[in-house]
Write an enzyme that holds these catalytic residues in place. Structure first.
Site, PDB file in Angstrom:
ATOM      1  N   SER A  76      19.879 -69.531  16.486  1.00  0.00           N
ATOM      2  CA  SER A  76      19.908 -70.164  17.800  1.00  0.00           C
ATOM      3  C   SER A  76      19.593 -69.150  18.898  1.00  0.00           C
ATOM      4  CB  SER A  76      21.277 -70.789  18.038  1.00  0.00           C
ATOM      5  OG  SER A  76      22.272 -69.800  17.878  1.00  0.00           O
ATOM      6  N   ASP A 121      16.964 -56.972  19.180  1.00  0.00           N
ATOM      7  CA  ASP A 121      18.221 -57.553  18.705  1.00  0.00           C
ATOM      8  C   ASP A 121      19.065 -56.521  17.962  1.00  0.00           C
ATOM      9  OD1 ASP A 121      17.022 -59.779  19.700  1.00  0.00           O
ATOM     10  OD2 ASP A 121      17.405 -61.045  17.954  1.00  0.00           O
TER      11      ASP A 121
END
Lengths: 386, 386
Positions: free
Chosen positions: A141, A203
């Site tokens: 997500s 990330d």
């Protein structure tokens, strides 16, 4: 013996999509974690490697002999030298994953299991253990669940190696030293490559180092927030095709190069304004409130520009409208087209209002998480009672 | 004797707000009109000037003697020389309006009645007549109702003067010649000044000349559309404070000068792209559909930038979400903060879909109008049976 590591997820505070076209973006860690626990020895006569992905109710088990056979070409593990998984090894690992018969509905997780096998065997070699993974983060997500998985795993594995220094006597969570973090980050990036092909490295870097990162044209700069920041993260649960969204923005840019170039420049300014606000000290409540209002304005502006790029979605608009009723500012985070939406929760906002907003969003079928922004990166706990 | 004039309303296709900061904007006429009918002589022994505003159920009547007395300083009418209403005359006219006791709820219309008295007495002098005004346009919702009122009124009054050429034998609606339009536009602008203080002149110019106008930094360029264009105009009925919205954008610009300057430049590009699409010929249905898709993309982009400026509103977002469900593109038009929203209705869109969208929007309490874009400007009908 048990070693537990936790690695945070991330949000993009500003600049998603525009970053592909040269703008500055700002990402930050959130205090929602993926946990990886390695325990050994396992039961007597059980010479196997087990992986339990608790949140998705999947369990894998490979006899060590079978792994050795499949990956015989690997040689001895070398935890101090992060190495990419060769195409040949990817094939051998895929075969090991295929043998485990992942149900069709969960097949998207196969690449994560491959990354696990690569990191485990490369760092720790062919030794039996049980690895349990749990996560606060919704999968896929845009909150960096795969990166935090790779970072937590690399951390736990490296803590058992000679390549990093960990204080086995320390009680509770402890951080790694700077050179260890770099090694760990590089290993996690190798895992991310197996999962994503060509990850940006943002990330895993945020998950490793925590706090915030400003990035532009491939250059990452770590920045340290001077203000507490709390966000409501609403997961619309609408799946999206990140590649198609990125391609859509590029196509629009080809059709309207002038307009879009101004839009990307506007986003660049917003990212820099936002970083400056976060980096400036706020000595009291009044100045925190002022800074929060400025951040809210920048979030609203960034969201408008994302809509201009065409990456919003009806579900995102629903979140925006709902939070606007409570005078709260929101923006999508990540790829858009669904996914997650950030809503700034000001320091002086009452808990009653937060509860109401969450209740209303959940009644739309969305999942709500509250996250503190810019906290620590990966941490380790030896003995594993935390 | 009866003379009837009709003057169209306007929409802003792109560039609202940004135009204040130097960007190009594009406005167009819509086939929704204000009608002004002048009839005389009225009943015998009735030496008065009557004004009937049918849509708001207001009637005014002034004895000609009373008007003469109040405006004795005006001298003979000079229809060929548009003149501004002096501060002294504004006061005298206000007194005439005040005597008519407009109900408090409709007091906002007083300035329109003042404009009527100024235009009537300046162009036609102290003669009795009944003037009836009706309009397709919702008042004060950004569709140029006041300008079309001034234009229709000036047209009907000038048609009775020696200053313009009208063909009294022509059946039905007919257009004015170019120099007459200029005179008429200048008179209408004098009326607009009484209503708005410092109008831009865009609304009356679009209403006078019809078609489309590109404007930037006070320069107006008339352009002629090469494609039919139909819009759904949704009136959210949410009243807004245009001055406060304009000020809000300026304040945001002071806080974030770089970002906002890029945003205004992006809008400028969008307005020019939009004008170029409208000006290029479309030989067949396929190319019309292609052009419509490009316009839809530009509308979506402009809307995102307006959201970035902070002038959207929950009611506008509701319209956007509703039309998006039917894959239709929308943007606010005018000041924002409520007001009207445009939705492009593609040529090949089925009537069933249009009906559904309208039903859904009306169920939200909105008013829906369908308008053809870029038609004729002001027209006149002598004899008045059209």
């Amino acid at each position: 013996m048990e070693v537990k590591a936790r690695a945070p997820g991330k949000i993009i505070l500003s600049g998603e999509h525009a970053v592909v076209h040269g703008s500055t973006a700002v990402a930050a860690s959130i205090d929602l974690y993926t946990y990886a626990t390695i325990s050994f020895p396992i039961a007597e006569n059980d010479d196997s490697l087990k992986l339990q992905l608790k949140d998705v109710a999947l369990e894998f088990s490979w006899p060590i002999g079978r792994i050795k056979e499949a990956l015989s070409n690997l040689g001895a593990p070398s935890s101090s030298t992060p190495t990419s998984c060769s195409i040949e090894s990817v094939k051998s690992i895929s075969a090991l994953v295929d043998e485990q018969n992942i149900p069709e509905a969960k097949i998207a997780l196969a690449s994560g299991v491959s990354a696990f096998l690569w990191l485990y065997t490369s760092i720790r070699g062919f030794k039996s253990a049980t690895v349990v993974v749990t996560s606060d983060l919704p999968l896929g997500s845009g909150l960096g669940s795969s990166a935090s998985f790779c970072v937590a795993l690399s951390a736990a594995l490296l803590a058992l190696s000679d390549s990093v220094n960990v204080d086995a006597q320390h009680q509770g969570w402890s951080m790694f030293g700077e050179p260890d973090l770099e090694l760990l980050n590089n290993w996690a990036f190798e895992g991310e490559k197996i999962i994503h092909g060509k990850p940006s490295g943002i990330d895993n870097t945020v998950s490793t180092y925590g706090n915030m990162i400003k990035f532009r044209s491939g250059n990452l700069t770590r920045i340290t927030s001077k203000m507490p920041l709390k966000m409501l993260v609403t997961n619309t649960k609408v799946g999206r095709n990140t590649k198609a969204l990125v391609a859509g923005v590029s196509e629009r840019t080809l059709r309207h190069p002038n307009a879009m170039s101004f839009v990307f420049n506007a986003v660049d300014s917003i990212s820099n304004d936002l970083a400056n606000i976060i980096l400036s000290p706020a000595p009291d409540d009044v100045s925190i409130t002022e800074k929060e209002e400025k951040l809210e304005e920048l979030m609203e502006m960034n969201q408008g520009l994302l809509q201009c790029m065409g990456v919003s979605h009806a579900s995102i608009e629903t979140v925006l409208r709902t939070t606007l009723k409570y005078k709260l500012a929101s923006k999508l985070t990540g790829a858009g087209g669904g996914g997650c939406v950030l809503t700034l929760l000001p320091t002086l906002l009452s808990g009653t209002v937060v509860d109401k907003v969450i209740a209303e969003l959940e009644s739309c079928g969305f999942q709500c998480l509250i996250a503190r922004i810019g906290g620590n990166g990966v941490e380790i706990c030896i003995g594993g009672s935390s």
